[in-house]
Design a protein around this motif. Sequence first.
Motif, PDB file in Angstrom:
ATOM      1  N   UNK A  78      52.269  36.512  72.330  1.00 32.42           N
ATOM      2  CA  UNK A  78      53.408  36.510  73.235  1.00 32.42           C
ATOM      3  C   UNK A  78      53.492  35.195  74.004  1.00 32.42           C
ATOM      4  N   UNK A  79      54.677  34.882  74.492  1.00 30.89           N
ATOM      5  CA  UNK A  79      54.899  33.653  75.236  1.00 30.89           C
ATOM      6  C   UNK A  79      54.253  33.737  76.610  1.00 30.89           C
ATOM      7  N   UNK A  80      53.456  32.737  76.960  1.00 30.57           N
ATOM      8  CA  UNK A  80      52.817  32.748  78.279  1.00 30.57           C
ATOM      9  C   UNK A  80      53.719  32.203  79.378  1.00 30.57           C
ATOM     10  N   UNK A  81      54.950  31.776  79.005  1.00 28.15           N
ATOM     11  CA  UNK A  81      55.833  31.149  79.994  1.00 28.15           C
ATOM     12  C   UNK A  81      57.266  31.120  79.491  1.00 28.15           C
ATOM     13  N   UNK A  82      58.160  30.748  80.372  1.00 29.22           N
ATOM     14  CA  UNK A  82      59.555  30.505  80.035  1.00 29.22           C
ATOM     15  C   UNK A  82      59.654  29.057  79.559  1.00 29.22           C
ATOM     16  N   UNK A  83      60.420  28.816  78.511  1.00 34.77           N
ATOM     17  CA  UNK A  83      60.582  27.445  78.042  1.00 34.77           C
ATOM     18  C   UNK A  83      61.295  27.395  76.713  1.00 34.77           C
ATOM     19  N   UNK A  84      61.153  26.261  76.035  1.00 34.51           N
ATOM     20  CA  UNK A  84      61.755  26.060  74.729  1.00 34.51           C
ATOM     21  C   UNK A  84      60.666  26.086  73.671  1.00 34.51           C
ATOM     22  N   UNK A  85      60.846  26.910  72.657  1.00 35.60           N
ATOM     23  CA  UNK A  85      59.874  27.137  71.587  1.00 35.60           C
ATOM     24  C   UNK A  85      60.033  26.076  70.504  1.00 35.60           C
ATOM     25  N   UNK A  86      58.920  25.456  70.115  1.00 33.84           N
ATOM     26  CA  UNK A  86      58.919  24.509  68.994  1.00 33.84           C
ATOM     27  C   UNK A  86      57.808  24.906  68.030  1.00 33.84           C
ATOM     28  N   UNK A  87      58.145  24.996  66.758  1.00 38.65           N
ATOM     29  CA  UNK A  87      57.156  25.363  65.742  1.00 38.65           C
ATOM     30  C   UNK A  87      56.224  24.218  65.404  1.00 38.65           C
ATOM     31  N   UNK A  88      56.661  22.954  65.642  1.00 37.59           N
ATOM     32  CA  UNK A  88      55.874  21.769  65.286  1.00 37.59           C
ATOM     33  C   UNK A  88      55.568  20.960  66.542  1.00 37.59           C
ATOM     34  N   UNK A  89      54.555  20.114  66.439  1.00 46.29           N
ATOM     35  CA  UNK A  89      54.143  19.299  67.580  1.00 46.29           C
ATOM     36  C   UNK A  89      55.048  18.090  67.805  1.00 46.29           C
ATOM     37  N   UNK A  90      55.874  17.743  66.814  1.00 42.97           N
ATOM     38  CA  UNK A  90      56.789  16.608  66.934  1.00 42.97           C
ATOM     39  C   UNK A  90      57.983  16.840  66.011  1.00 42.97           C
ATOM     40  N   UNK A 113      57.926  23.960  75.548  1.00 41.57           N
ATOM     41  CA  UNK A 113      58.262  22.938  76.534  1.00 41.57           C
ATOM     42  C   UNK A 113      58.773  23.628  77.787  1.00 41.57           C
ATOM     43  N   UNK A 114      58.126  23.299  78.909  1.00 40.31           N
ATOM     44  CA  UNK A 114      58.544  23.840  80.201  1.00 40.31           C
ATOM     45  C   UNK A 114      58.508  22.704  81.213  1.00 40.31           C
ATOM     46  N   UNK A 115      59.624  22.417  81.808  1.00 42.14           N
ATOM     47  CA  UNK A 115      59.735  21.363  82.815  1.00 42.14           C
ATOM     48  C   UNK A 115      59.230  20.014  82.282  1.00 42.14           C
ATOM     49  N   UNK A 116      59.637  19.693  81.066  1.00 41.83           N
ATOM     50  CA  UNK A 116      59.312  18.424  80.398  1.00 41.83           C
ATOM     51  C   UNK A 116      57.824  18.291  80.061  1.00 41.83           C
ATOM     52  N   UNK A 117      57.081  19.388  80.141  1.00 44.06           N
ATOM     53  CA  UNK A 117      55.667  19.389  79.761  1.00 44.06           C
ATOM     54  C   UNK A 117      55.525  20.195  78.481  1.00 44.06           C
ATOM     55  N   UNK A 118      54.861  19.612  77.484  1.00 41.46           N
ATOM     56  CA  UNK A 118      54.628  20.277  76.210  1.00 41.46           C
ATOM     57  C   UNK A 118      53.317  21.057  76.306  1.00 41.46           C
ATOM     58  N   UNK A 119      53.402  22.362  76.179  1.00 41.62           N
ATOM     59  CA  UNK A 119      52.245  23.247  76.322  1.00 41.62           C
ATOM     60  C   UNK A 119      51.881  23.841  74.967  1.00 41.62           C
ATOM     61  N   UNK A 120      50.640  23.618  74.548  1.00 39.86           N
ATOM     62  CA  UNK A 120      50.165  24.213  73.304  1.00 39.86           C
ATOM     63  C   UNK A 120      49.904  25.694  73.532  1.00 39.86           C
ATOM     64  N   UNK A 121      50.316  26.513  72.586  1.00 40.91           N
ATOM     65  CA  UNK A 121      50.043  27.946  72.641  1.00 40.91           C
ATOM     66  C   UNK A 121      49.073  28.252  71.514  1.00 40.91           C
ATOM     67  N   UNK A 122      47.923  28.824  71.861  1.00 42.95           N
ATOM     68  CA  UNK A 122      46.902  29.154  70.869  1.00 42.95           C
ATOM     69  C   UNK A 122      47.003  30.615  70.462  1.00 42.95           C
ATOM     70  N   UNK A 123      46.514  30.898  69.262  1.00 41.32           N
ATOM     71  CA  UNK A 123      46.615  32.251  68.704  1.00 41.32           C
ATOM     72  C   UNK A 123      45.819  33.263  69.517  1.00 41.32           C
ATOM     73  N   UNK A 124      44.640  32.909  69.966  1.00 41.28           N
ATOM     74  CA  UNK A 124      43.768  33.814  70.715  1.00 41.28           C
ATOM     75  C   UNK A 124      43.403  35.070  69.938  1.00 41.28           C
ATOM     76  N   UNK A 125      43.535  35.028  68.627  1.00 44.89           N
ATOM     77  CA  UNK A 125      43.162  36.140  67.761  1.00 44.89           C
ATOM     78  C   UNK A 125      42.831  35.588  66.387  1.00 44.89           C
TER      79      UNK A 125
END
Length: 156
Positions: A78-90, A113-125
């Motif tokens: 699940x998403x840990x925050x509000x933002x824009x989802x990107x499948x790739x790092x660039x 991406x949240x507030x111009x910060x790119x946040x990595x989301x890990x699987x955690x599973x």
Amino acid sequence: MMSIIDKVKQLISIMNENDLSEIEIQEDVTKIRIKKSEVGYTHTISPVTVPSLLHPKLEQAHPSQALPKESENFVEIISPMVGTFYRASAPGADPCVNVGDFVNEETVVCIIEAMKIMNEVKAETVGEIIDVYVNDGEAVEFGQPLFRVKPSTKAT
């Protein structure tokens, strides 16, 4: 309620005050890890995975993404925050993960991406990506399911 940015700033302050090189906290469905390196700080904000049937409110919030009853053995990232989802790092890069890929706890599955910060989301599973619920560039909400994973004990 403190924003993610404020929490990260507070954690960096704690790290500086106590001469720490790494810190990690977990609150509800969000885990924040900050690590100091020679060039500055890096951080990851990861969702804590939960079986979807234990969180019926999440399914009610996204009824078009509700899982069939036979999905009792699946886990949603699940998403840990509000933002824009990107499948790739660039832009133009291959997606972090695709359907059929095996992931482990440390696998980066997407960027939010949240507030111009790119946040990595890990699987955690550990398991196989069965479905991607969100399209590239789409806005996501806190707690919104992003991926469906079939848990596995197989090493990745």
